[in-house]
Every structure is written in structure tokens, then in C-alpha cells.
Design a protein around this motif. Structure first.
Motif, PDB file in Angstrom:
ATOM      1  N   VAL A  90       0.834  -1.204   0.000  1.00 37.28           N
ATOM      2  CA  VAL A  90       0.000   0.000   0.000  1.00 37.28           C
ATOM      3  C   VAL A  90       0.867   1.250   0.000  1.00 37.28           C
ATOM      4  CG1 VAL A  90      -1.662   1.335   1.368  1.00 37.28           C
ATOM      5  CG2 VAL A  90      -1.954  -1.126   1.138  1.00 37.28           C
ATOM      6  N   GLN A  91       2.037   1.181   0.622  1.00 35.73           N
ATOM      7  CA  GLN A  91       2.844   2.363   0.927  1.00 35.73           C
ATOM      8  C   GLN A  91       3.692   2.904  -0.227  1.00 35.73           C
ATOM      9  OE1 GLN A  91       5.098   0.752   4.150  1.00 35.73           O
ATOM     10  NE2 GLN A  91       3.581   1.249   5.712  1.00 35.73           N
ATOM     11  N   SER A  92       3.516   2.425  -1.416  1.00 33.56           N
ATOM     12  CA  SER A  92       4.327   2.897  -2.542  1.00 33.56           C
ATOM     13  C   SER A  92       3.940   4.320  -2.937  1.00 33.56           C
ATOM     14  CB  SER A  92       4.154   1.967  -3.745  1.00 33.56           C
ATOM     15  OG  SER A  92       2.836   2.066  -4.256  1.00 33.56           O
ATOM     16  N   VAL A  93       4.808   4.961  -3.702  1.00 33.43           N
ATOM     17  CA  VAL A  93       4.521   6.301  -4.212  1.00 33.43           C
ATOM     18  C   VAL A  93       3.273   6.268  -5.094  1.00 33.43           C
ATOM     19  CG1 VAL A  93       5.368   8.150  -5.710  1.00 33.43           C
ATOM     20  CG2 VAL A  93       6.930   7.037  -4.097  1.00 33.43           C
ATOM     21  N   ILE A  94       3.161   5.213  -5.910  1.00 32.16           N
ATOM     22  CA  ILE A  94       1.984   5.075  -6.778  1.00 32.16           C
ATOM     23  C   ILE A  94       0.731   4.907  -5.927  1.00 32.16           C
ATOM     24  CG2 ILE A  94       0.876   3.641  -8.530  1.00 32.16           C
ATOM     25  CD1 ILE A  94       3.643   2.909  -9.551  1.00 32.16           C
ATOM     26  N   GLY A  95       0.820   4.103  -4.851  1.00 27.48           N
ATOM     27  CA  GLY A  95      -0.316   3.914  -3.964  1.00 27.48           C
ATOM     28  C   GLY A  95      -0.743   5.210  -3.316  1.00 27.48           C
ATOM     29  N   PHE A  96       0.214   6.010  -2.867  1.00 26.06           N
ATOM     30  CA  PHE A  96      -0.060   7.313  -2.262  1.00 26.06           C
ATOM     31  C   PHE A  96      -0.809   8.210  -3.247  1.00 26.06           C
ATOM     32  CE2 PHE A  96       0.730  11.652  -1.085  1.00 26.06           C
ATOM     33  CZ  PHE A  96       0.860  11.676   0.298  1.00 26.06           C
ATOM     34  N   SER A  97      -0.273   8.304  -4.457  1.00 25.45           N
ATOM     35  CA  SER A  97      -0.883   9.173  -5.471  1.00 25.45           C
ATOM     36  C   SER A  97      -2.266   8.682  -5.892  1.00 25.45           C
ATOM     37  CB  SER A  97       0.031   9.251  -6.700  1.00 25.45           C
ATOM     38  OG  SER A  97       1.297   9.772  -6.354  1.00 25.45           O
TER      39      SER A  97
ATOM     40  N   PHE B 296      -3.789   9.295   6.157  1.00 25.17           N
ATOM     41  CA  PHE B 296      -2.563  10.087   6.170  1.00 25.17           C
ATOM     42  C   PHE B 296      -2.283  10.723   4.805  1.00 25.17           C
ATOM     43  CE2 PHE B 296      -1.379   7.302   9.864  1.00 25.17           C
ATOM     44  CZ  PHE B 296      -1.331   8.322  10.800  1.00 25.17           C
ATOM     45  N   SER B 297      -2.454   9.967   3.741  1.00 26.22           N
ATOM     46  CA  SER B 297      -2.144  10.509   2.415  1.00 26.22           C
ATOM     47  C   SER B 297      -3.092  11.650   2.049  1.00 26.22           C
ATOM     48  CB  SER B 297      -2.206   9.402   1.356  1.00 26.22           C
ATOM     49  OG  SER B 297      -3.488   8.823   1.299  1.00 26.22           O
TER      50      SER B 297
END
Length: 485
Positions: free
Chosen positions: A38-45, A283-284
Motif C-alpha cells: 500500500v505504501q508505494s509512491v503510486i499507492g499514495f498518489s 494520512f495521504s
């Protein structure tokens, strides 16, 4: 006693059933596993974009996200239970439905996709390291970066880029080639560290202006007309998008679940995917909304809302914050590369030539090929639309899931002959037609045609988020109808 080489030539120390004493993973470890994904940059975006960029009802996005992840949970349990029970990786389990030769070549597809994505991820990971090196050099002497050595480019890369790629490749190869128990430590460390990092980032934003950032966060929520039927299509679209994001993990989830203690721990651990999504979403969204407010941007102007964490920190113009966040992004990106690309590629490569490769030698092959992808990504591969072909290869994953599940649960009634999975003898249960189960291969290709059509047929592209599910269903029903006879 040594096993006969011919009869059990499909055997390999890294492919045999896990010793029950080494099945040490529990639900907490799986919480970290799903957290890493879940914590990837792609997941965040992706998460921030769904809530902020598309002006959707908040509960539509929330329920769509949970619905998509719930299906991931269900399918991860389906594919994970046989591997947990027998201690087998995905590619060995595949021998039951496709034969040992079918498993070799169709399993290799998982390796090819994994290696390519590993190379791409390595390239972007190296760019983050490049930023950190440039920050360091700039801090030492502002004039260093304009020296001739740093502005000479070869294949679109300067000396810092080349150094970063090599460092990242060597670092990943060293860490990822040790073994399953060490991988668990990496995954746990990464998940916990990144959550600590994102909490720190959250408080940096929140405490900058408590009232302003809180108001920006609350203003995002749109709960009007939730029960409107017009919300049904957006809800399904969100669910399909979230499922598609995690779908690459499902087919080879057995590579992880084979190390889990029991099915109870497996079920609890997989359910933690939903918890991870809720936590990470909070959080994101807050970081994106709060940062937007702090940077004095008009929230209604969606073109100026930054959902990528690297873009956000770039606007803060603070070297300390930038360095801290980039450090955690490096950890998150590397661990995602491990679980989504590296581990599945290792087992699939070993399965292709089980009497030649080990975990370490397979790791060297992955790293070398990944290095080539990373080097040529910017100048060649990214320019020729290669990702469409990778998506096409990925269209096999849903059908492979379909035949595995149909074979294990409906044809074999949850039983397997462990020793026959490693045998090439004609009398073995999975010899079929010289190692090919024609009915299984036919089912996979039929499912692939339906799945790939959503990529290449312009009239079906609206179904691309559901390509995995379509391929899995077609292959599942086809295999069942053919194999039950």
C-alpha cells in the motif's frame, strides 16, 4: 539419501515444501506485507487522487476502495491456502493444473513481467538516490554540480545517474538474495519505518497550521447524495481500479503464504489489507489536502493539486524535510520492489531450470536484466510504448489464477500428490501429455484472449480495470467444464 536425478529432476531446495518449523509468518507479518504494497509512491498518489481529484462522493470512494480490497482479500485466500497447506510456491502449485512443462513456460511469464517492472522501479528508485546525492553535493559546494563531469550524459544519464543505478542494483541484490526469513525482516522493518515516516510527515503538515490544515481536510469530504443510483458506476470503477492495482500480487501470493503458520493467521493477515488502506488513506489525504492549503493554492484548481509526495516536498523548499521524506520513499520503493517483483521472479526462474538455479543465482539474473531495463528505460523503452506489451503479458495472470483455483478446489478437492509434483515419470499424476495439460493450457489462452482484448480493443478499454477478473472467470469455468470429464 539423494533423490534419483531423473525421476525427481523437477526438485530444487528452494521449491520443495517448506519445513513446518520454518513456517513462522503470522498475521502481523502479513499486515506488514500488505502495508508495504500500500505504501508505494503510486499507492499514495492513487489514493489521494481518488478522494481529491475526481470530485466523487467520499463514501463512494471509501466503499469502492474497501470493496476492491475485499475482493483482493478473498482471492488472496483462495490462492494462498493451498500454498500454505503444502508449503509450495506458486509455480510448483501450477504444475498440478498445467503440467510441469506448462508451469515452466507460463510461470516464466511472471518472471518476465516481474523483472521488467523491477528494472523500471529500480530506475525511479535510482532517481530518488540521485536527488539525495545532488542535495549532498550542493550542500558541500554549490558549484560542484556545474562541473563538466556532472553535465556529460551517456544514454541520457550522467555520472550521478549511473552511480545511483549501480548502487541501487547492488544494494537490492545483496539484500534480496538471502532468503525468505530475511525477506520477512526487510518487509517488517520497511512497513513500520514508512508508517513512522508518514506520521512524522503528517505532523509536519498538521502542526504548521492546525486550523487551516484541519479545515482543508474536512472540506474534502463530500457526502451528499450517497444513495443516488448514479454513484453505482463510479463505485464500481473505484473498486476495479483498486483491485487492478493489487492484482499483480495475487497470482504469486503463494510465494508468501507458504511461510505462514496456519490458515487462521493467513485469513487474519490478509484482512489487514483493508486496515492498511484505511490508515494509509487517512494520512495521504490529509498530507495532500493540508499541503495544498499551506502552499496557498486554490483547492478548486485541480491542475495545481499535488498528489505525488515527491512533488509535494519539492514545493516546501526545505532540504531537511526533503531529505527525510526521500529517505522513507527509498525504503518504501525498495520493499515494494522486493515483494511485487523480485520474489515472484526468483521462484519462477528457478522453476524454469530447477536443476541449474538457486535463489542466489536467480537473483543475479534478475538484477542483471533489471539493470539493462533501468539503463535503457529513459532513452528507449519508455519511448516505444513497451508498457502495453507488459500489460498484455500480465493479462495471463487472471487466467492462471482461474485454472489453479478450479483445479485445486473443484477437480482435486483440495488434495495434491506432493511427490508427483516433482516427478517427470509417465506414471506421475501431473505428467499429462509430456508435461503439458492441454485442457489447462487451452483454458488459460481462452481467458487470456478475453483479458487482453480490454487492452487492445478500443471498444472494450472501459473494462480494462476488470481484465484480471474477466480472464480469471473465463479460464475458471472453461477449465472446470473440460477437466471434470
Amino acid at each position: 539419501m539423494n533423490q534419483p536425478k531423473v525421476k525427481y529432476s523437477l526438485s530444487n531446495w528452494d521449491l520443495v515444501s517448506v519445513n513446518p518449523n520454518y513456517k513462522t509468518w503470522n498475521w502481523k507479518d502479513l499486515f506488514c506485507y500488505w502495508g508495504v504494497n500500500v505504501q508505494s509512491v503510486i499507492g499514495f498518489s492513487l489514493i489521494a487522487s481518488l478522494y481529491i481529484m475526481y470530485n466523487l462522493n467520499t463514501f463512494v470512494v471509501l466503499i469502492g476502495t474497501l470493496l476492491g480490497s475485499f475482493f483482493v482479500y478473498l482471492f488472496a485466500n483462495f490462492i494462498g491456502k493451498p500454498s500454505q497447506k503444502f508449503g509450495l510456491p506458486f509455480v510448483v502449485l501450477l504444475r498440478s493444473s498445467l503440467g510441469f512443462n506448462g508451469a515452466k513456460f507460463f510461470g516464466l511469464i511472471r518472471s518476465l513481467v516481474g523483472i521488467f517492472l523491477f528494472g523500471i522501479q529500480t530506475y525511479f528508485l535510482s532517481k530518488i538516490l540521485t536527488y539525495l546525492i545532488r542535495i549532498l553535493l550542493f550542500t558541500i559546494d554549490e558549484s560542484l554540480l556545474v562541473q563538466d563531469i556532472f553535465i556529460f550524459y551517456f544514454f541520457g544519464l550522467n555520472i550521478i545517474d549511473w552511480s545511483s543505478i549501480l548502487i541501487v542494483i547492488i544494494f537490492q541484490t545483496f539484500l534480496f538474495s538471502i532468503g525468505a526469513q530475511y525477506n520477512k525482516k526487510i518487509i517488517n522493518f520497511s512497513a513500520i519505518s514508512v508508517y513512522v515516516g508518514i506520521i512524522v510527515f503528517f505532523f509536519l503538515v498538521f502542526l504548521s497550521d492546525v486550523k487551516l490544515t484541519s479545515k482543508a481536510f474536512v472540506n474534502i469530504f463530500n457526502i451528499k447524495n450517497f444513495f443516488d443510483l448514479n454513484n453505482l458506476l463510479p463505485l464500481l470503477t473505484v473498486a476495479g481500479t483498486v483491485f487492478a492495482y493489487f492484482s499483480i500480487l495475487i497470482i504469486s501470493f503463494g510465494d508468501i503464504s507458504r511461510n505462514v503458520k496456519n490458515t487462521k493467521e493467513l485469513g487474519k493477515g490478509n484482512l489487514s489489507l483493508l486496515i492498511n488502506l484505511i490508515i494509509f488513506s487517512f494520512f495521504s489525504i490529509f498530507i495532500v489536502a493540508g499541503s495544498d492549503a499551506l502552499l496557498n493554492q486554490k483547492f478548486s484548481d485541480i491542475d495545481r493539486i499535488f498528489t505525488n509526495p515527491t512533488d509535494i516536498i519539492g514545493k516546501y523548499d526545505n532540504i531537511q524535510i526533503t531529505t527525510l521524506v526521500l529517505f522513507f520513499i527509498v525504503i518504501a520503493s525498495a520493499s515494494t520492489n522486493l515483494v511485487a517483483n523480485y520474489i515472484p521472479s526468483q521462484y519462477s526462474l528457478i522453476n524454469f531450470v530447477p536443476n541449474k538455479l538457486s535463489l542466489r543465482s536467480a537473483s543475479y539474473i534478475i538484477s542483471f536484466l533489471g539493470l539493462l531495463v533501468a539503463i535503457f528505460w529513459l532513452t528507449i523503452l519508455s519511448q516505444i510504448g513497451i508498457l502495453s506489451f507488459i500489460d498484455t503479458f500480465g493479462a495471463f495472470f487472471g487466467p492462471l489464477f482461474g485454472v489453479i483455483v478450479a483445479d485445486y478446489y473443484m477437480i482435486n478437492k483440495q488434495s495434491l500428490s506432493n511427490k508427483d509434483l516433482y516427478s517427470v515419470e509417465k506414471e506421475s499424476s501431473y505428467y499429462y501429455s509430456k508435461g503439458w495439460h492441454i485442457k489447462g493450457v487451452y483454458s488459460v489462452f481462452l481467458g487470456f484472449i478475453f483479458s487482453a482484448s480490454t487492452i487492445w480493443n478500443i471498444n472494450l478499454m472501459f473494462l480494462q480495470s476488470y481484465a484480471w477478473l474477466i480472464g480469471a472467470f473465463v479460464a475458471w469455468i472453461t477449465y472446470y467444464l473440460l477437466a471434470k470429464k
